[in-house]
Design an enzyme around this catalytic site. Structure first.
Site, PDB file in Angstrom:
ATOM      1  CD  GLU A 116      -2.906  -1.308   2.240  1.00 30.75           C
ATOM      2  OE1 GLU A 116      -4.012  -1.816   2.036  1.00 30.75           O
ATOM      3  OE2 GLU A 116      -2.533  -0.964   3.370  1.00 30.75           O
ATOM      4  CB  CYS A 129       2.978   7.215   3.428  1.00 32.38           C
ATOM      5  SG  CYS A 129       3.480   6.034   4.664  1.00 32.38           S
ATOM      6  CB  CYS A 136       7.305  -5.668   8.689  1.00 29.80           C
ATOM      7  SG  CYS A 136       8.668  -4.819   9.500  1.00 29.80           S
ATOM      8  CB  CYS A 140       6.104  -3.026  16.231  1.00 25.42           C
ATOM      9  SG  CYS A 140       7.815  -2.769  15.696  1.00 25.42           S
ATOM     10  CB  CYS A 143       2.903  -2.109  13.724  1.00 25.08           C
ATOM     11  SG  CYS A 143       3.052  -1.887  11.959  1.00 25.08           S
ATOM     12  N   GLY A 196       6.861  -2.116   6.027  1.00 21.55           N
ATOM     13  CA  GLY A 196       8.239  -2.599   6.000  1.00 21.55           C
ATOM     14  C   GLY A 196       9.219  -1.758   6.793  1.00 21.55           C
ATOM     15  CB  SER A 250       9.605   3.554  15.372  1.00 20.05           C
ATOM     16  OG  SER A 250       9.159   3.941  14.103  1.00 20.05           O
ATOM     17  CG  HIS A 252       6.947   3.681  19.230  1.00 19.11           C
ATOM     18  ND1 HIS A 252       6.370   4.838  18.776  1.00 19.11           N
ATOM     19  CD2 HIS A 252       7.184   2.947  18.113  1.00 19.11           C
ATOM     20  CE1 HIS A 252       6.276   4.807  17.460  1.00 19.11           C
ATOM     21  NE2 HIS A 252       6.770   3.675  17.031  1.00 19.11           N
ATOM     22  CG  ASN A 327      -3.701   5.777  13.491  1.00 21.73           C
ATOM     23  OD1 ASN A 327      -4.537   6.638  13.759  1.00 21.73           O
ATOM     24  ND2 ASN A 327      -2.513   6.065  13.009  1.00 21.73           N
ATOM     25  CB  CYS A 370       0.822   5.740  11.369  1.00 22.25           C
ATOM     26  SG  CYS A 370       1.466   7.271  10.862  1.00 22.25           S
TER      27      CYS A 370
HETATM   28  N1  SAH Z   1       9.123   0.183   9.863  1.00 18.24           N
HETATM   29  C1  SAH Z   1       9.402   1.552  10.009  1.00 18.24           C
HETATM   30  C2  SAH Z   1       8.554   2.439   9.141  1.00 18.24           C
HETATM   31  C3  SAH Z   1       7.076   2.106   9.013  1.00 18.24           C
HETATM   32  S1  SAH Z   1       5.980   2.439  10.341  1.00 18.24           S
HETATM   33  C4  SAH Z   1       9.288   1.959  11.450  1.00 18.24           C
HETATM   34  O1  SAH Z   1       8.799   1.179  12.246  1.00 18.24           O
HETATM   35  O2  SAH Z   1       9.727   3.047  11.770  1.00 18.24           O
HETATM   36  C5  SAH Z   1       5.731   4.184  10.410  1.00 18.24           C
HETATM   37  C6  SAH Z   1       5.395   4.690  11.823  1.00 18.24           C
HETATM   38  O3  SAH Z   1       4.062   4.330  12.223  1.00 18.24           O
HETATM   39  C7  SAH Z   1       6.312   4.094  12.880  1.00 18.24           C
HETATM   40  O4  SAH Z   1       6.722   5.058  13.797  1.00 18.24           O
HETATM   41  C8  SAH Z   1       5.406   3.099  13.530  1.00 18.24           C
HETATM   42  O5  SAH Z   1       5.886   2.777  14.791  1.00 18.24           O
HETATM   43  C9  SAH Z   1       4.094   3.814  13.523  1.00 18.24           C
HETATM   44  N2  SAH Z   1       2.940   2.938  13.764  1.00 18.24           N
HETATM   45  C10 SAH Z   1       2.833   1.626  13.521  1.00 18.24           C
HETATM   46  N3  SAH Z   1       1.612   1.172  13.877  1.00 18.24           N
HETATM   47  C11 SAH Z   1       0.930   2.226  14.344  1.00 18.24           C
HETATM   48  C12 SAH Z   1      -0.394   2.390  14.830  1.00 18.24           C
HETATM   49  N4  SAH Z   1      -1.242   1.385  14.871  1.00 18.24           N
HETATM   50  N5  SAH Z   1      -0.796   3.618  15.213  1.00 18.24           N
HETATM   51  C13 SAH Z   1       0.067   4.667  15.122  1.00 18.24           C
HETATM   52  N6  SAH Z   1       1.324   4.566  14.659  1.00 18.24           N
HETATM   53  C14 SAH Z   1       1.760   3.362  14.288  1.00 18.24           C
HETATM   54 FE1  SF4 Z   2       7.626  -3.253  10.903  1.00 19.23          FE
HETATM   55 FE2  SF4 Z   2       7.651  -0.591  11.437  1.00 19.23          FE
HETATM   56 FE3  SF4 Z   2       5.417  -2.034  11.785  1.00 19.23          FE
HETATM   57 FE4  SF4 Z   2       7.464  -2.379  13.447  1.00 19.23          FE
HETATM   58  S1  SF4 Z   2       6.266  -0.489  13.167  1.00 19.23           S
HETATM   59  S2  SF4 Z   2       6.249  -4.025  12.485  1.00 19.23           S
HETATM   60  S3  SF4 Z   2       9.198  -2.127  12.061  1.00 19.23           S
HETATM   61  S4  SF4 Z   2       6.454  -1.658   9.831  1.00 19.23           S
END
Ligand code: SAH
Ligand code: SF4
Length: 392
Positions: A116, A129, A136, A140, A143, A196, A250, A252, A327, A370
């Site tokens: 996407e 984006c 991935c 996490c 995510c 990813g 990231s 967190h 989200n 995100c």
């Molecule tokens: N893999 C990379 C880039 C993709 S994620 C990374 O983890 O940095 C892009 C951002 O969205 C990251 O900061 C991730 O932690 C955040 N993210 C992932 N799931 C989310 C969610 N459900 N709500 C808000 N942010 C989220």
């Molecule tokens: Fe992968 Fe980024 Fe999602 Fe973590 S937050 S699972 S590194 S896409």
């Protein structure tokens, strides 16, 4: 999330497979690789550089995919190119447009896989984006992408192809005869925040971003490109050295105990190691601050104490803290912090002298925000198991 979730890379970018008709796709080749390909196909060696420049401009400055339209090339040469090459971008399978104007593209890449790509229009900019992997390897726990196993890395052509197809959809290629610099940029920024972990697909991401920054083409400034990583420490310095774009982390969580649970790569490179690599970041300066992304999860990482610990941890690092309201996605094991909590957290950070913008969720109605990205096929499969909440 299982404790045994993989935290290291276990696949490589698939080698560029020649398509069945044997024609090579020129999209995604670096300048030297493009020149080499043209010469190998019969372009006289001494014309190699000039031809490469011409073809490059057609592809990246004018958005032309058909060799026949490359009118400054002689007809027989166009035929030679068409016999050997294609100029191909991934296919848009579907496009959803959110009430707020966000566009989410489901994109099919070679092998039938899907990723996407999301376009987010704002008043003064338009951000794309971009995804770097199908799924991935990391997992996490907050995510949605992380619940999908890594299928494969994207090639440079598939990464830069997402930019080209968004420009197609936005109608952003210059009119013939017009200087592209006069055009308003609908697509002005890129964030590598799609599906990813970009630093586990470093070379492909680097080559694609070099193309995006090339002044004779998409021509985006390196400061308008932000790469987000969960913390692949050994690759962080290379991001400054070999790509030169902006960096987002990231983060967190403010203790290893919580970060181990949220961002499992922390078990490999913990908070102290991550921060050391950021303190040593080659491009660190006040004008090029590192963005710390911090997802706000109710009762998990959102206390005043967390905010104060965060400030202590990042002391001395020119930084901006981007607070992301969580989200939600079906089966997610967390809740979004309340607006009041997020504001109180932001306030503590702001008073310590850091910018602490709260990211407005965009495209939530179409699951484009995100961390909500996941290919439709995977989503459908999971919907069938929907009776089991937070099963993964
Ligand atoms: N893999 C990379 C880039 C993709 S994620 C990374 O983890 O940095 C892009 C951002 O969205 C990251 O900061 C991730 O932690 C955040 N993210 C992932 N799931 C989310 C969610 N459900 N709500 C808000 N942010 C989220
Ligand atoms: Fe992968 Fe980024 Fe999602 Fe973590 S937050 S699972 S590194 S896409």
């Amino acid at each position: 999330m299982t404790a045994t979730a993989p935290i290291t890379q276990d696949v490589l970018t698939l080698p560029r497979k020649p398509p069945q008709d044997g024609k090579m796709n020129l999209v995604g080749l670096t300048r030297p690789a493009l020149q080499e390909a043209l010469v190998a196909a019969g372009t006289p060696e001494r014309q190699g550089k000039m031809r490469m420049n011409q073809v490059w401009q057609w592809i990246y400055q004018k958005g032309v995919r058909d060799f026949d339209l490359m009118t400054n090339l002689a007809k027989p040469y166009r035929t030679l190119l068409a016999e050997n090459f294609v100029v191909e971008v991934p296919e848009i399978v579907s496009k959803q447009v959110s009430d707020d104007g966000t566009r989410k593209y489901l994109v099919r890449i070679a092998g039938g896989h899907e990723v996407e790509t999301v376009y987010i229009p704002e008043e003064d900019r338009g951000t794309l984006c971009v995804s770097s992997q199908v799924g991935c390897t990391l997992s996490c726990s907050f995510c949605h992408t992380g619940t999908q196993k890594l299928v494969r890395n994207l090639t440079p052509g598939e990464i830069v192809g997402q930019i080209l197809l968004a420009r197609d959809d936005l109608g952003e290629w210059p009119e013939p005869g017009r200087n592209p610099k006069d055009e308003t940029r609908l697509l002005s920024n890129i964030v590598l925040m799609g599906m990813g972990e970009p630093l586990y697909n470093f070379e492909a991401v680097r080559d694609a971003m070099k193309i995006a920054m090339d002044p004779e083409g998409i021509s985006l400034s390196r400061r308008r490109i932000t790469l987000s990583t969960s913390g692949v420490v050994p690759e962080i310095a290379r991001t400054a050295e070999e790509i030169g774009c902006m960096l987002a982390i990231s983060f967190h969580a403010t203790t290893d105990e919580v970060r181990d649970r949220l961002v499992p790569i922390n078990k490999k490179w913990n908070i102290a190691e991550l921060l050391d690599s950021l303190r040593a970041y080659p491009k660190l300066s006040n004008s090029e601050r590192i963005t710390f992304e911090y997802v706000m999860l109710q009762g998990v990482n959102d206390s005043d104490e967390d905010a104060r610990r965060l400030i202590k941890l990042i002391e001395g690092i020119p930084a901006k803290i981007n607070l992301i309201p969580f989200n939600e996605w079906p089966g997610a094991p967390y809740k979004r912090s309340s607006n009041n909590r997020i504001r109180a957290f932001a306030d503590i950070i702001y008073k310590a002298g850091y910018a602490s913008p709260i990211r407005t969720p965009r495209g939530e109605d179409i699951m484009a925000a995100c961390g909500q990205l996941k290919s439709a096929s995977e989503r459908a499969r999971n919907a069938r198991r929907a009776e089991k909440p937070a099963a993964e």
